[in-house]
Design an enzyme around this catalytic site. Structure first.
Site, PDB file in Angstrom:
ATOM      1  N   HIS A  31       0.896  -1.445  -0.116  1.00 19.43           N
ATOM      2  CA  HIS A  31       0.314  -0.105   0.237  1.00 19.43           C
ATOM      3  C   HIS A  31       0.946   1.128  -0.242  1.00 19.43           C
ATOM      4  O   HIS A  31       0.929   2.366  -0.700  1.00 19.43           O
ATOM      5  CB  HIS A  31      -1.011   0.142   0.750  1.00 19.43           C
ATOM      6  CG  HIS A  31      -2.114  -0.880   1.041  1.00 19.43           C
ATOM      7  ND1 HIS A  31      -2.424  -1.792   2.058  1.00 19.43           N
ATOM      8  CD2 HIS A  31      -2.739  -1.392   0.589  1.00 19.43           C
ATOM      9  CE1 HIS A  31      -2.989  -3.134   2.338  1.00 19.43           C
ATOM     10  NE2 HIS A  31      -3.605  -1.956   0.971  1.00 19.43           N
ATOM     11  N   LYS A  89     -15.801  -8.784   3.058  1.00 17.87           N
ATOM     12  CA  LYS A  89     -14.775  -9.172   3.662  1.00 17.87           C
ATOM     13  C   LYS A  89     -14.537  -9.307   5.412  1.00 17.87           C
ATOM     14  O   LYS A  89     -15.907  -8.787   5.542  1.00 17.87           O
ATOM     15  CB  LYS A  89     -13.237  -7.986   4.283  1.00 17.87           C
ATOM     16  CG  LYS A  89     -12.593  -8.067   2.919  1.00 17.87           C
ATOM     17  CD  LYS A  89     -11.183  -7.040   2.419  1.00 17.87           C
ATOM     18  CE  LYS A  89     -10.845  -7.219   0.777  1.00 17.87           C
ATOM     19  NZ  LYS A  89      -9.145  -6.049   1.450  1.00 17.87           N
ATOM     20  N   ARG A 123      -1.214  -5.776  -7.652  1.00 15.18           N
ATOM     21  CA  ARG A 123      -0.388  -6.780  -7.251  1.00 15.18           C
ATOM     22  C   ARG A 123       0.425  -8.798  -8.385  1.00 15.18           C
ATOM     23  O   ARG A 123       0.970  -8.965  -8.257  1.00 15.18           O
ATOM     24  CB  ARG A 123       0.019  -7.687  -6.064  1.00 15.18           C
ATOM     25  CG  ARG A 123      -0.006  -7.009  -4.910  1.00 15.18           C
ATOM     26  CD  ARG A 123      -0.898  -7.413  -3.585  1.00 15.18           C
ATOM     27  NE  ARG A 123      -2.161  -7.805  -3.530  1.00 15.18           N
ATOM     28  CZ  ARG A 123      -2.681  -9.242  -3.142  1.00 15.18           C
ATOM     29  NH1 ARG A 123      -1.780  -9.898  -2.348  1.00 15.18           N
ATOM     30  NH2 ARG A 123      -3.990  -9.280  -3.442  1.00 15.18           N
ATOM     31  N   SER A 170      -2.818  -7.807   3.328  1.00 16.17           N
ATOM     32  CA  SER A 170      -3.425  -7.097   4.769  1.00 16.17           C
ATOM     33  C   SER A 170      -3.866  -8.772   5.377  1.00 16.17           C
ATOM     34  O   SER A 170      -3.668  -8.831   6.447  1.00 16.17           O
ATOM     35  CB  SER A 170      -4.817  -6.516   4.484  1.00 16.17           C
ATOM     36  OG  SER A 170      -3.879  -5.321   3.968  1.00 16.17           O
TER      37      SER A 170
END
Length: 162
Positions: free
Chosen positions: A17, A41, A91, A129
């Protein structure tokens, strides 16, 4: 003045990030890091106010980055704040698939909002994360995954939740 939004849940903020924030701050006059609640999430490790504080701490070195939060759709936040650029970090190839769908959906709803993709520095491309939360929950060090300033916060939060 060019302003871009870098949205995410940032639970917690990672070096990946930070890479995107740093690079965006060099491209745009102003970058708004927007903490959104992701309804897909699980329960976050950190409350949104904790994430705001965490991010404010790690972005203070950038003179043109600010942290905000929002409940709702990102395109609505963008319109309310007169921002027409969304920055997303990629990513891996699977990120591109989901991010492209979201960018196209956002464009259909708000044709004046553009999404720009930045490939994450390869050194950080494996960090998420979710991985940080998982490793930390099993007592593993996440040094090298997150900014040094938030290591004690993660360690304390994991201790409280055990």
């Amino acid at each position: 003045m060019s302003t871009a939004i870098y949205p995410g849940s940032f639970d917690p903020v990672t070096l990946g990030h930070m890479d995107i924030i740093s690079r965006s701050s060099k491209i745009f006059d102003r970058v708004v890091v927007c903490i959104l609640n992701n309804s897909t999430k699980k329960t976050p490790l950190f409350s949104r106010s904790e994430r705001v504080n965490m991010l404010n701490d790690v972005v203070k070195k950038f003179g043109n980055v600010e942290v905000m939060q929002y409940d709702g759709l990102l395109v609505d936040f963008a319109k309310e704040n007169n921002i027409s650029i969304i920055v997303r970090g990629l990513r891996e190839i699977t990120d591109f698939d989901s991010e492209l769908q979201m960018a196209q959906g956002n464009h259909m709803v708000s044709p004046d909002i553009e999404t720009i993709f930045l490939a994450t520095d390869p050194r950080f491309s494996f960090i998420s994360s979710s991985m940080v939360r998982e490793f930390a929950s099993y007592g593993k060090s996440v040094k090298g995954f997150v900014p040094e300033e938030i290591l004690p916060l993660i360690e304390a939060k994991v201790e409280i939740n055990q």
